[in-house]
Motif scaffolding. Structure first.
Motif, PDB file in Angstrom:
ATOM      1  N   GLY A   1      67.312  -5.430  56.517  1.00  0.00           N
ATOM      2  CA  GLY A   1      67.831  -6.465  55.575  1.00  0.00           C
ATOM      3  C   GLY A   1      66.944  -7.703  55.410  1.00  0.00           C
ATOM      4  O   GLY A   1      66.475  -8.154  54.440  1.00  0.00           O
ATOM      5  N   LEU A   2      66.722  -8.365  56.771  1.00  0.00           N
ATOM      6  CA  LEU A   2      65.959  -9.419  56.927  1.00  0.00           C
ATOM      7  C   LEU A   2      64.627  -9.387  56.487  1.00  0.00           C
ATOM      8  O   LEU A   2      64.257 -10.153  55.535  1.00  0.00           O
ATOM      9  N   LEU A   3      63.883  -8.233  56.739  1.00  0.00           N
ATOM     10  CA  LEU A   3      62.537  -7.918  56.409  1.00  0.00           C
ATOM     11  C   LEU A   3      62.378  -7.798  54.836  1.00  0.00           C
ATOM     12  O   LEU A   3      61.593  -8.252  54.010  1.00  0.00           O
ATOM     13  N   THR A   4      63.193  -6.880  54.266  1.00  0.00           N
ATOM     14  CA  THR A   4      63.245  -6.609  52.800  1.00  0.00           C
ATOM     15  C   THR A   4      63.512  -7.906  51.971  1.00  0.00           C
ATOM     16  O   THR A   4      62.991  -7.878  51.027  1.00  0.00           O
ATOM     17  N   GLN A   5      64.270  -8.963  52.404  1.00  0.00           N
ATOM     18  CA  GLN A   5      64.221 -10.091  51.828  1.00  0.00           C
ATOM     19  C   GLN A   5      62.952 -11.028  51.564  1.00  0.00           C
ATOM     20  O   GLN A   5      62.761 -11.655  50.473  1.00  0.00           O
ATOM     21  N   LEU A   6      62.058 -10.414  52.638  1.00  0.00           N
ATOM     22  CA  LEU A   6      60.533 -10.999  52.436  1.00  0.00           C
ATOM     23  C   LEU A   6      59.791  -9.878  51.608  1.00  0.00           C
ATOM     24  O   LEU A   6      59.290 -10.351  50.650  1.00  0.00           O
ATOM     25  N   ASP A   7      59.715  -8.756  52.021  1.00  0.00           N
ATOM     26  CA  ASP A   7      58.974  -7.822  51.405  1.00  0.00           C
ATOM     27  C   ASP A   7      59.407  -6.229  52.119  1.00  0.00           C
ATOM     28  O   ASP A   7      59.153  -6.111  53.371  1.00  0.00           O
ATOM     29  N   TRP A   8      59.698  -5.568  51.159  1.00  0.00           N
ATOM     30  CA  TRP A   8      60.334  -4.192  51.994  1.00  0.00           C
ATOM     31  C   TRP A   8      59.265  -3.501  52.916  1.00  0.00           C
ATOM     32  O   TRP A   8      59.294  -2.595  53.933  1.00  0.00           O
TER      33      TRP A   8
ATOM     34  N   VAL B   1      61.495   5.306  66.968  1.00  0.00           N
ATOM     35  CA  VAL B   1      61.950   6.706  66.256  1.00  0.00           C
ATOM     36  C   VAL B   1      63.226   6.501  65.699  1.00  0.00           C
ATOM     37  O   VAL B   1      63.766   6.881  64.569  1.00  0.00           O
ATOM     38  N   ALA B   2      64.009   5.769  66.411  1.00  0.00           N
ATOM     39  CA  ALA B   2      65.620   5.741  66.062  1.00  0.00           C
ATOM     40  C   ALA B   2      65.477   4.475  64.688  1.00  0.00           C
ATOM     41  O   ALA B   2      66.369   4.611  63.738  1.00  0.00           O
ATOM     42  N   LEU B   3      64.896   3.583  65.077  1.00  0.00           N
ATOM     43  CA  LEU B   3      64.676   2.458  64.042  1.00  0.00           C
ATOM     44  C   LEU B   3      64.381   2.986  62.666  1.00  0.00           C
ATOM     45  O   LEU B   3      64.971   2.611  61.731  1.00  0.00           O
ATOM     46  N   ASP B   4      63.472   3.812  62.714  1.00  0.00           N
ATOM     47  CA  ASP B   4      62.961   4.217  61.413  1.00  0.00           C
ATOM     48  C   ASP B   4      63.742   5.267  60.521  1.00  0.00           C
ATOM     49  O   ASP B   4      63.675   5.593  59.636  1.00  0.00           O
ATOM     50  N   ALA B   5      64.849   5.585  61.310  1.00  0.00           N
ATOM     51  CA  ALA B   5      65.861   6.671  60.729  1.00  0.00           C
ATOM     52  C   ALA B   5      67.059   5.612  59.948  1.00  0.00           C
ATOM     53  O   ALA B   5      67.676   6.137  58.966  1.00  0.00           O
ATOM     54  N   GLN B   6      67.031   4.532  60.549  1.00  0.00           N
ATOM     55  CA  GLN B   6      67.819   3.447  59.959  1.00  0.00           C
ATOM     56  C   GLN B   6      67.511   2.515  58.992  1.00  0.00           C
ATOM     57  O   GLN B   6      68.285   1.917  58.245  1.00  0.00           O
ATOM     58  N   ILE B   7      66.455   1.812  59.521  1.00  0.00           N
ATOM     59  CA  ILE B   7      66.160   0.739  58.742  1.00  0.00           C
ATOM     60  C   ILE B   7      65.611   0.742  57.441  1.00  0.00           C
ATOM     61  O   ILE B   7      65.663  -0.411  56.529  1.00  0.00           O
ATOM     62  N   VAL B   8      65.423   1.733  56.983  1.00  0.00           N
ATOM     63  CA  VAL B   8      64.725   2.162  55.534  1.00  0.00           C
ATOM     64  C   VAL B   8      65.857   2.000  54.496  1.00  0.00           C
ATOM     65  O   VAL B   8      65.698   1.771  53.488  1.00  0.00           O
ATOM     66  N   ASN B   9      67.344   2.369  55.166  1.00  0.00           N
ATOM     67  CA  ASN B   9      68.089   2.426  54.315  1.00  0.00           C
ATOM     68  C   ASN B   9      68.602   1.361  53.420  1.00  0.00           C
ATOM     69  O   ASN B   9      68.741   1.464  52.065  1.00  0.00           O
ATOM     70  N   VAL B  10      68.748   0.037  53.899  1.00  0.00           N
ATOM     71  CA  VAL B  10      69.064  -1.157  53.046  1.00  0.00           C
ATOM     72  C   VAL B  10      67.956  -1.383  52.248  1.00  0.00           C
ATOM     73  O   VAL B  10      67.876  -2.331  51.346  1.00  0.00           O
ATOM     74  N   ALA B  11      66.438  -0.933  52.368  1.00  0.00           N
ATOM     75  CA  ALA B  11      65.525  -1.228  51.528  1.00  0.00           C
ATOM     76  C   ALA B  11      65.451  -0.239  50.405  1.00  0.00           C
ATOM     77  O   ALA B  11      64.503  -0.624  49.409  1.00  0.00           O
TER      78      ALA B  11
END
Length: 457
Positions: free
Chosen positions: A163-170, A29-39
């Motif tokens: 950021g790491l995953l977005t380098q591959l595919d958001w 839940v907390a991850l999805d509040a933050q992980i999307v910003n850099v993508a």
């Protein structure tokens, strides 16, 4: 006839299983509040849309998360914590898959709204599972610390992992929830069935809260492009005013209000909640705009952007135990004031930096923003809990969490609207500087109130 826990595997495994699913639930839940910003830039490149569309990708999630927190707590009581948690996690996983497979920006926003609903169901149910599994107060306290650690780790890892995953595919930032969700649901089957308790719903209050917050957020975000004086935007603000008024009336006169308004008769509580809204607005707002700044204005990659956030987010996680000790030593108001001043100093420093300042210096000045928040938020919660009756502690906790999430949603909406109304750097500086001023004003107001309180006591 008593049953020995040693002879009952279901009971023996329950605390560990309950804590595991609670931690993992709060983590995703907390991850999805933050992980999307850099993508966000990658999402815009793929799906199109302007700044307002990117704001909705973030606020669609946080808005539903905040608006449904108290309702979800009541639902957890009525359905049973394990069942409510399972339903929330299934919805969250299905919505995550829909996010990953979204063919357009509106579809992504819709899936993010569903994610937010699932997240709202998971959070109170996860704490209820801990409460049911740990009957000893000391063991329960340790379990809650571990639960909070899941959120801290998510906040620190979110930008870097994103950021790491977005380098591959958001789209991978959403697919990552699927195996975690599947594992959680498997472990959940080992948790004992939760009791159900009668808990009436405040339908009028809940519906008016969702409508009011949604209309207000829509007016702020879309008004930056359409003009805040345009008929459609004025109508949205009018809807927000009417819905918020209906919510207040429902809480004042309803038979089963979600938020008893007498909580706000305490000046200490109302001030602390105001500070919670502004603090989280500043934190969520800066994460949103700095993600765009690093990539759009400074040419950083998604992974580089995530790493630039790491000093701020990682230090927040590391400071949590130290902040807890400081809270025992100093007054809550002093901790809140110190946190706000530290945060305001970081915001002011970012506001005054030249546009071509080294990105490492920008990242360094983001650290006080995170540190200030880590000082402020736990102290706000303690301040509220100290000023409400013990029987209202659960409700007060829900109100604080709701205020924090509402602040996060409004922060992204307001920061984005200010930036969209003009040149990016000018809007960025106005947002940062304005938030710093508001924080300082709140420091002065809270200290003045505390001084008057000691004088009259």
């Amino acid at each position: 006839m008593s049953v020995s826990t040693a002879s009952s595997p279901a009971v023996a495994v329950r605390p560990r299983a309950s804590l595991t699913v609670a931690m993992l639930g709060f983590f995703v839940v907390a991850l999805d509040a933050q992980i999307v910003n850099v993508a966000l830039p990658a999402i815009r490149n793929d799906l199109g849309g302007g700044l307002s569309g990117l704001q909705w990708v973030v606020t669609g999630y946080t808005l539903m998360f905040s608006a449904l927190q108290l309702f979800a707590g009541t639902f957890s009581d009525r359905a049973g914590a394990r069942r409510a948690y399972g339903m929330g996690m299934i919805l969250f996983v299905v919505a995550s898959a829909a996010c990953a497979l979204s063919p357009s920006l509106p579809a992504l926003v819709g899936a993010r709204i569903l994610q937010g609903i699932g997240a709202a169901m998971i959070t109170p149910a996860s704490l209820a599972l801990i409460r049911e599994a740990y009957h000893d107060a000391a063991a329960r306290g340790r379990a809650i610390v571990y639960w909070g650690l899941g959120g801290s780790v998510a906040a620190a890892a979110g930008p870097v992992l994103g950021g790491l995953l977005t380098q591959l595919d958001w789209r991978l930032i959403f697919f990552v929830n699927l195996p975690v969700g599947a594992a959680v649901l498997g472990i959940l089957s080992r948790v004992a069935v939760s009791p159900r308790r009668p808990a009436p719903f405040d339908w009028t209050g809940q519906i008016s809260a969702v409508v009011g917050l949604s209309a207000l957020t829509y007016g702020i975000i879309e008004g930056a492009e359409a003009g805040h004086g345009s008929p459609a935007i004025v109508l949205m603000f009018a809807v927000a005013v009417v819905a918020i008024a209906a919510f207040i009336i429902a809480q004042a006169r309803g038979r089963h209000p979600m938020i008893p308004l007498d909580l706000f008769r305490s000046r200490a509580v109302s001030t602390a909640l105001t500070i919670a809204v502004v603090t989280m607005a500043g934190f969520y707002g800066i994460v949103f705009v700095q993600s765009l700044y690093f990539q759009q204005e400074r040419g950083a990659s998604a992974l580089e952007t995530g790493l630039l956030f790491l000093p701020m987010t990682a230090l927040v996680a590391l400071l949590n135990p130290w902040v807890a000790r400081l809270m025992n030593k100093y007054r809550h108001v002093a901790m809140i004031a110190a946190g706000q001043l530290i945060m305001a100093g970081g915001l002011a420093g970012l506001c005054l930096l030249p546009a071509d300042a080294p990105v490492l210096l920008v990242a360094a000045l983001m650290v006080p923003v995170g540190v200030g928040g880590s000082f402020t938020v736990p102290s706000i919660i303690a301040q509220v809990m100290d000023n409400v009756p013990a029987e209202r502690a659960g409700t007060a906790s829900g109100v604080v969490n709701t205020a924090r999430q509402v602040g996060g949603s409004l922060g992204v909406a307001i920061f984005g609207a200010v930036i969209a109304s003009g040149e990016f750097i000018t809007g960025l500086r106005a947002s940062l500087g304005g938030t710093a001023v508001v924080l300082i004003v709140l420091v002065v107001a809270s200290l003045a109130f505390q001084r008057r309180r000691h004088t009259t006591s």
